[in-house]
Write an enzyme that holds these catalytic residues in place. Structure first.
Site, PDB file in Angstrom:
ATOM      1  CB  CYS A  24      -0.973  -0.053   1.481  1.00  0.00           C
ATOM      2  SG  CYS A  24      -2.411  -0.952   1.064  1.00  0.00           S
ATOM      3  CB  CYS A 125      -2.695  -3.329   5.262  1.00  0.00           C
ATOM      4  SG  CYS A 125      -2.679  -1.651   4.297  1.00  0.00           S
ATOM      5  CB  CYS A 128      -4.874  -3.363   1.076  1.00  0.00           C
ATOM      6  SG  CYS A 128      -3.733  -4.352   1.801  1.00  0.00           S
ATOM      7  CG  ASP A 361     -50.431 -19.781 -34.162  1.00  0.00           C
ATOM      8  OD1 ASP A 361     -49.366 -19.052 -33.926  1.00  0.00           O
ATOM      9  OD2 ASP A 361     -51.351 -19.373 -34.757  1.00  0.00           O
TER      10      ASP A 361
END
Lengths: 546, 182
Positions: A24, A125, A128, A361
């Site tokens: 980070c 952390c 994160c 149909d």
């Protein structure tokens, strides 16, 4: 070696002290070198710590002056020595307390750094929540690869997608506000967008690891096969909640969302909320979590494969699609189900969407070359079948039922299926109808029909389909007709018409709502007893020679 | 085609109405003797309103002079317009909403009612040009109007109506009463 410069030092110091993991820290230093993230987290941490202590030594001699000023300007300084591991909630207060005490600055920094050294590796952390720590280790890549293997897909590349808990954005924002000043000092032009995203860093680390586990498979940024990994962190789900009161307009409840706190909504709210308001409600840097994110599961998704062909329908009691009235099934099978079953198992797909060039149909047969159809196969586990295999598949369908028959079965692109529908109205279709007349007729009485060309008729939306189609008068062309008398009350009428012509209504008149109709032309009541589609003149998909 | 089997008499095969519609009736509409209405309900819930065969207009000797869809100063059924799949904008009718007034050449006037709750989809404008259609083909080309009941009411709207058997019973009792000297 980590690509860091002197200007990164205050940033690194502050982030380490705040409880960020090494990766980070690299993210906030805007390090874009993938290799920097791939080296073991431990090694990076050691390098960062060494880098910072160099700075300490260097600065203690010559540059003590700017330090206290910086300490005062930011109320939330590095976590002070008072802050213990458990004491995460009082961190804010501890930080503020510490910053009032400039003389101890150096010692404090040293202590905090050594503290990080001691347990930095094992602590989760604050930014994160473990995603870039133990959750991006080799064992995790093995887990993902095993989950992919278990699904038994056929693929040679994959794209990794990551779903992170929305509160990670809140923590990211808090960290950003914490070091914004230092980032700007490093380079004036850097902004929040330049910080490497957790997702990106995660992919940089994991992609090559997963690729290695799935021998020979390349993990790329664009692929038809997507492997999604999802992480949650219930412990901190409440992190987002203050945003709902601060920016209520970003969080509107929607029908199919479980929670209003979607990633998109949180990002939008964070863009709107002023920094001072954010800081009133959320600590900066973010508080320490007790545990890391948990890995939910791996979701594999292969892009749809399209299969096209033509079908015949030989049965007058088989609907094209399952016929359900009031939740109750009428008729046990359908054209699409008969075709889909063998195809689904060959491609090992989860489901399908069937479409065709018009439809007949339940009581109408489709003869001749058949009706073009296309099928979207959802999440196919197999996607490449050879021509020979497609031929085998076609034979398997044809063997499975004598009510239908398929030809020209082939794999096509999504774009190509559009050709089936384009110009649907301009195409011609050929039919044969068995007509009943109230008055007895002779060959000569009906022969004039053979001479009629390009007869324009006005059809109000038939009552039969009015419940699902808009009411309108549609002009259609009956290009030609030919008759074959069967007995005084019955004859076969073959018609070539513009697609979209309702044949049954042309014959019986639909309460006079189709004009002219056969009753008017023959000046007697007429009714339709049987109808066959003889050809659907759409030249797609291309014919495959037998 | 495989039409080897011959279809014999003209009447043997069921008609379009027999095949796809259920017949419902309202006898003596609003207490007026013999003013019977017929509701043809398609299996897709759409209803076609017609005169019952027993309606005074259809009895011997009568001819229709005019048909008027202007049922009040402010409201004409001819102004009815529906748009889109969901048939937005159609006039919403209740059981006794008048659809039109029919005047015969002997100056008798009859009001035809909706009979059921639902959204008016269309009225038959052909009978304005050819009133004789009403007499010639009262249950097909001489229909009065097409109504779409609400989806959730598609079953319940016929609860107040007579089935074909019940209606035939009413008609035969009526005939018996007429032949009896009073």
């Amino acid at each position: 070696m980590l690509p860091l410069k002197d200007k990164d030092k205050p940033l690194v110091q502050k982030l380490l002290a705040a409880g960020c993991c090494a990766r980070c820290v690299l993210r906030f230093c805007c390090v874009g070198l993938h290799a920097a993230y791939r080296q073991p987290c431990q090694d990076s941490l050691k390098e960062l710590q060494a880098f910072v202590s160099d700075a300490e030594n260097g600065k203690s001699e010559q540059a003590a002056a700017p330090e206290p000023a910086e300490g005062n300007s930011t109320s939330h300084d590095a976590a002070g020595p008072n802050s213990t591991e458990e004491n995460s909630t009082s961190q804010d207060a501890a930080g503020a307390e510490a910053s009032e005490d400039p003389p101890s600055k150096r010692m404090k920094l040293e202590q905090s750094v050594s503290e990080a050294q001691a347990d930095g590796a094992s602590r989760v952390c604050v930014c994160c929540l473990g995603i870039l720590q133990q959750l991006s280790e080799h064992t995790q890549a093995v887990k993902i690869a095993e989950a992919v293997k278990a699904e038994n897909y056929e693929f040679d590349s994959l794209v990794l997608s990551v779903s992170l808990p929305a509160q990670l954005c809140v923590r990211e924002h808090s960290c950003w506000l914490h070091v914004k000043k230092e980032v700007r000092e490093k380079c004036m032009t850097l902004d929040k967008d330049d910080v490497i995203q957790v997702k990106e860093a995660f992919k940089w680390i994991m992609q090559s690891l997963i690729a290695k586990e799935l021998r020979g498979v390349s993990v790329v940024t664009k692929s038809v096969f997507e492997v999604g990994v999802e992480f949650t962190h219930p412990e901190t789900d409440a992190d987002c909640h203050f945003l709902a009161t601060a920016c209520p307009d970003c969080f509107k409840p929607t029908k199919n969302k479980l929670s209003v706190f979607t990633r998109m909504a949180v990002v939008k709210a964070l863009e709107k909320i002023p920094a001072d308001k954010f800081l009133k409600h959320y600590p900066c840097p973010p508080p320490r979590p007790a545990g890391s994110c948990s890995f939910q599961d791996v979701q594999c998704l292969h892009v749809a494969v399209f299969v096209a062909g033509r079908y015949n329908k030989f049965c007058r009691s088989l609907p094209q699609t399952p016929w359900v009235i009031d939740g109750e099934r009428r008729m046990e099978s359908s054209v699409e189900e008969l075709i889909a079953a063998p195809i689904l198992s060959a491609f090992r797909a989860d489901g399908f969407n069937f479409s065709s060039s018009g439809r007949e149909d339940v009581d109408v047969r489709t003869l001749g070359n058949g009706r073009p159809f296309a099928m979207e196969l959802l999440n196919p586990h197999r996607s490449r079948l050879s021509r020979a295999e497609m031929k085998q598949l076609q034979e398997a369908i044809n063997k499975s039922s004598d009510k239908i028959r398929v030809r020209d079965l082939q794999i096509v692109t999504r774009e190509a299926t559009g050709r089936m529908k384009e110009g649907e109205e301009e195409k011609t279709k050929s039919y044969t109808a068995l007509v009943w007349t109230q008055k007895p007729v002779q060959k000569d009485d009906i022969a004039f029909l053979d001479e009629i060309k390009e007869l324009s008729i006005d059809q109000k939306t038939p009552l039969r389909v009015l419940h699902r189609r808009a009411l309108a008068v549609r002009q259609r062309l009956v290009h030609s007709m030919s008759t074959r008398l069967l007995d005084p009350h019955h004859f076969y009428l073959s018609l070539k018409t513009q697609a979209g012509t309702y044949i049954k209504e042309f014959v019986h008149g639909d309460f006079g709502r189709t004009k002219p109709n056969l009753c008017e032309l023959l000046k007697t009541d007429t009714d339709i007893l049987e109808l066959d589609v003889e050809s659907v003149d759409v030249d797609w998909p291309p014919a495959i020679p037998e | 085609m495989d039409g080897t089997e011959q279809r014999e008499t003209a009447q043997a095969a069921p008609s379009v109405i027999d095949r796809y519609y259920t017949r419902w009736y309202r006898a003596d509409m609003k207490g007026k003797p013999c003013e019977d209405h017929c509701v043809l309900q398609h299996s897709n819930r759409i209803c076609v309103i017609t005169l019952a065969e027993t309606h005074p207009i259809l009895q011997s000797g009568r001819t229709v002079k005019s048909i008027n869809y202007q049922i009040s100063n402010g409201c004409s059924r001819l102004n009815n317009k529906v748009s889109g799949k969901s048939k937005r904008g159609g006039q919403f009718l209740t059981d006794f909403a008048p659809l039109c007034r029919i005047t015969c050449t002997d100056e008798t006037e009859y009001t035809i009612y909706s009979c059921i709750r639902g959204r008016l989809l269309e009225v038959n404008e052909d009978i304005l040009k050819r009133p004789a259609l009403l007499l010639e083909k009262p249950s097909t080309e001489g229909y009065i109007a097409v109504i779409l009941p609400k989806f959730e009411e598609s079953k319940s709207i016929t609860e107040n109506l007579l089935s074909r058997e019940e209606f035939e019973e009413v008609v035969s009792k009526r005939a018996a009463a007429q032949t009896q000297p009073s």
